[in-house]
Write a protein that holds these residues in place. Structure first.
Motif, PDB file in Angstrom:
ATOM      1  N   GLN A 413       0.828  -1.202   0.000  1.00 12.60           N
ATOM      2  CA  GLN A 413       0.000   0.000   0.000  1.00 12.60           C
ATOM      3  C   GLN A 413       0.870   1.263   0.000  1.00 12.60           C
ATOM      4  O   GLN A 413       0.616   2.207  -0.738  1.00 12.60           O
ATOM      5  N   GLU A 414       1.903   1.260   0.831  1.00 14.61           N
ATOM      6  CA  GLU A 414       2.752   2.461   0.946  1.00 14.61           C
ATOM      7  C   GLU A 414       3.578   2.687  -0.326  1.00 14.61           C
ATOM      8  O   GLU A 414       3.741   3.829  -0.754  1.00 14.61           O
ATOM      9  N   ILE A 415       4.076   1.612  -0.904  1.00 14.94           N
ATOM     10  CA  ILE A 415       4.905   1.772  -2.110  1.00 14.94           C
ATOM     11  C   ILE A 415       4.046   2.249  -3.285  1.00 14.94           C
ATOM     12  O   ILE A 415       4.487   3.051  -4.107  1.00 14.94           O
ATOM     13  N   SER A 416       2.801   1.785  -3.317  1.00 16.48           N
ATOM     14  CA  SER A 416       1.955   2.136  -4.467  1.00 16.48           C
ATOM     15  C   SER A 416       1.623   3.633  -4.520  1.00 16.48           C
ATOM     16  O   SER A 416       1.246   4.138  -5.575  1.00 16.48           O
ATOM     17  N   VAL A 417       1.753   4.358  -3.400  1.00 14.77           N
ATOM     18  CA  VAL A 417       1.446   5.801  -3.451  1.00 14.77           C
ATOM     19  C   VAL A 417       2.681   6.670  -3.731  1.00 14.77           C
ATOM     20  O   VAL A 417       2.590   7.898  -3.782  1.00 14.77           O
TER      21      VAL A 417
END
Lengths: 452, 93
Positions: A413-417
């Motif tokens: 989730q964090e990498i995707s933003v």
């Protein structure tokens, strides 16, 4: 006559007894430093207390550290005066120890005291004043990044206003055309990006996100879109001002202007204006060529994905030889309060990414969501259409620490933003495949205060 | 098509006139008056007490669909709000 003799004798006896008792008491074994009264007039006491506080901080014993720094401050005030600049080092660490304990009332009080103390240096030594503002700015950011802080927006705005005060001070002292302004203006640009990440999380922006002072002002809230527009507009205006400052300075050069165009492109990309970003990148590409760089050199500069926003403003292009051959992208997230923002405080906090609780190794492609990016046969930029968006695709986690499902989900989730500057080849964006990313999640609240 | 041309010319003239008059000229000083930019407002706000700060925002006036940038002092906003609250309280009592 006899009565007065008796009175004198009684008084002498009582006084003598009192003296004897106090003497006897003073000959008792000396208690430890924690329990006896501290002699604040003792020379060197403040240094001892400072060292003890530092040692407590290193052991993550924040209450003990706070106590020692408070005593060190008192000792400095007694020995060197209320306005002594010697208070700055223990005061900074005191605030950091209080942030680590989430003691926001005390943090506020001491930040205010730091600002008051620092304001006294303005007329005496502008360098010292600006240095103080820089430290205060970092402390406010550290407080804003704490996930336990319900008023993170207020601290963020206070940090921004500090930078504005530094800008005003520089303008008053060195002139509005001073090249000392850009780093401070860029700090404000960054704060507007952080502010926009706060805004995106809520439907309406609250008063807290626009002022550093408590108390509600009617009509102060803005709709989300207007607030985002304001953040984008101010950032753009300031970057254009930085550009104008360099263009009109003695150190103006085509290469510096091209570097600033890259920052402008990054800013557009951060706010989803991909076409405008590509325009700036292409202008920068042309600018580097005009500055006398070989096309291959410029391609090298743009040949890798760069995590945005860049936290340090630098107009000098780092030569390829100094960038190293390691193509792995390292990213240290700042705080879950500001998703998609890398940690701007690593240097200040003396922290390392190793203190992160979550680490991940991942690979992904950076691609456009349209077929109209340059294909191998396309040689002009005219084929670039509207609505481009750079996306992280084919994201795969190779390893996580700790290794469990919830951590993997969080990392994904964090990498995707994350937002990344694309690779530009001959002025045209191209897809990058298999970017290797070493990702460090947001530091824990205690680690946010740094290692000592 | 040709019949539409005079109408278009008139519209264009009105639009240009509106744009020029938007930058209200100060006849005394020969300068154009403009509202401060958002960045200038922020710099000013950072230097003054909270009550002296300025808030600028887009507002659509009654009878128009065109948003206009309006800047007000925080203290004026507060006073107006307090006045309206008081009026409402009186009306309800």
């Amino acid at each position: 006559m006899r009565r007065s003799y008796l009175k004198v004798l009684t008084w002498l006896a009582v006084t003598g007894l009192a003296c004897w008792l106090s003497l006897a008491h003073s000959q008792q074994p000396v208690p430890t430093i924690d329990s006896r009264w501290v002699d604040n007039f003792e020379q060197g006491l403040s240094e001892q207390l400072f060292d003890q506080g530092l040692s407590a901080l290193r052991d993550s014993d924040f209450p003990a550290a706070e106590h020692k720094f408070l005593e060190a401050l008192l000792s400095i005030k007694v020995n060197h005066g209320l306005s002594s600049e010697l208070q700055f080092p223990p005061l900074k660490l005191l605030i950091q120890s209080q942030i680590a304990q989430a003691k926001w009332k005390s943090v506020d009080q001491h930040l205010g005291y730091y600002a008051w103390l620092n304001s006294k240096t303005y007329s005496v030594n502008i360098e010292s004043y600006l240095n103080g503002i820089e430290i205060l700015h970092q402390l406010y950011l550290a407080a804003a990044a704490d996930v336990n802080n319900a008023e993170s927006g207020r601290y963020l705005i206070a940090a921004k206003y500090l930078n504005w005060r530094a800008v005003s001070a520089i303008e008053a002292t060195f002139g509005a055309a001073s090249l000392r302004l850009p780093p401070w203006l860029y700090n404000i640009v960054l704060t507007h990006f952080y502010q926009s990440t706060l805004t995106k999380r809520k439907g309406l922006t609250s008063y807290d996100y626009k002022s550093e002072s408590p108390g509600i002002v009617s009509g102060w809230t803005l709709p989300k879109n207007e607030s985002l527009q304001k953040n984008y507009g101010i950032g753009l205006e300031l970057l254009q001002r930085i550009r104008a400052l360099y263009i009109n300075s003695d150190s103006a050069s085509a290469e510096i202007e091209a570097m600033i165009l890259v920052y402008l492109g990054d800013w557009e990309l951060l706010f989803g204006r991909v076409n405008s970003a590509l325009n700036f990148y292409q202008q920068a590409f042309a600018g580097f060529i005009a500055a006398g760089l070989e096309q291959a050199e410029v391609n090298d500069f743009f040949d890798r994905a760069v995590a945005l926003p860049i936290t340090e403003f630098n107009v000098s292009r780092q030569p390829e030889s100094q960038r190293g051959n390691n193509r792995k992208l390292t990213y240290v997230a700042w705080s879950s309060t500001f998703p998609g923002a890398s940690n701007p405080l690593l240097q200040f906090l003396n922290s390392t990414a190793e203190t992160s609780e979550l680490k991940a190794l991942a690979t992904f492609n950076l691609t456009a969501n349209s077929q109209r990016t340059r294909s191998p046969t396309t040689s002009t930029s005219s084929e670039l259409g509207r609505g481009f968006k750079y996306l992280i695709t084919n994201l795969q986690l190779l390893a996580t620490t700790p290794d469990n499902e919830s951590v993997r989900q969080q990392a994904l989730q964090e990498i995707s933003v994350l937002q990344l500057r694309p690779k530009i080849e001959d002025g045209i964006p191209v897809e990058i495949r298999n970017i290797e990313l070493e990702y460090f999640s947001a530091l824990s609240p205690a680690a946010l205060t740094g290692s000592f | 098509m040709l019949r539409l041309l005079p109408r278009f010319t008139r519209l264009f003239t009105v639009a240009v006139f509106a744009m020029v008059s938007a930058c209200a000229a100060n006849p005394d000083r020969g300068e154009t008056r403009r509202l401060p930019t958002d960045a200038e407002v922020e710099q000013y706000n950072a230097a003054v007490e909270p009550a002296e700060r300025i808030v600028c925002r887009q507002e659509t006036p009654v009878g128009s669909n065109i948003p206009k940038r309006v800047c007000r002092y925080v203290r004026d906003i507060e006073e107006t709000s307090a006045f309206h609250r008081e009026q409402l309280r009186r009306a309800l009592n």
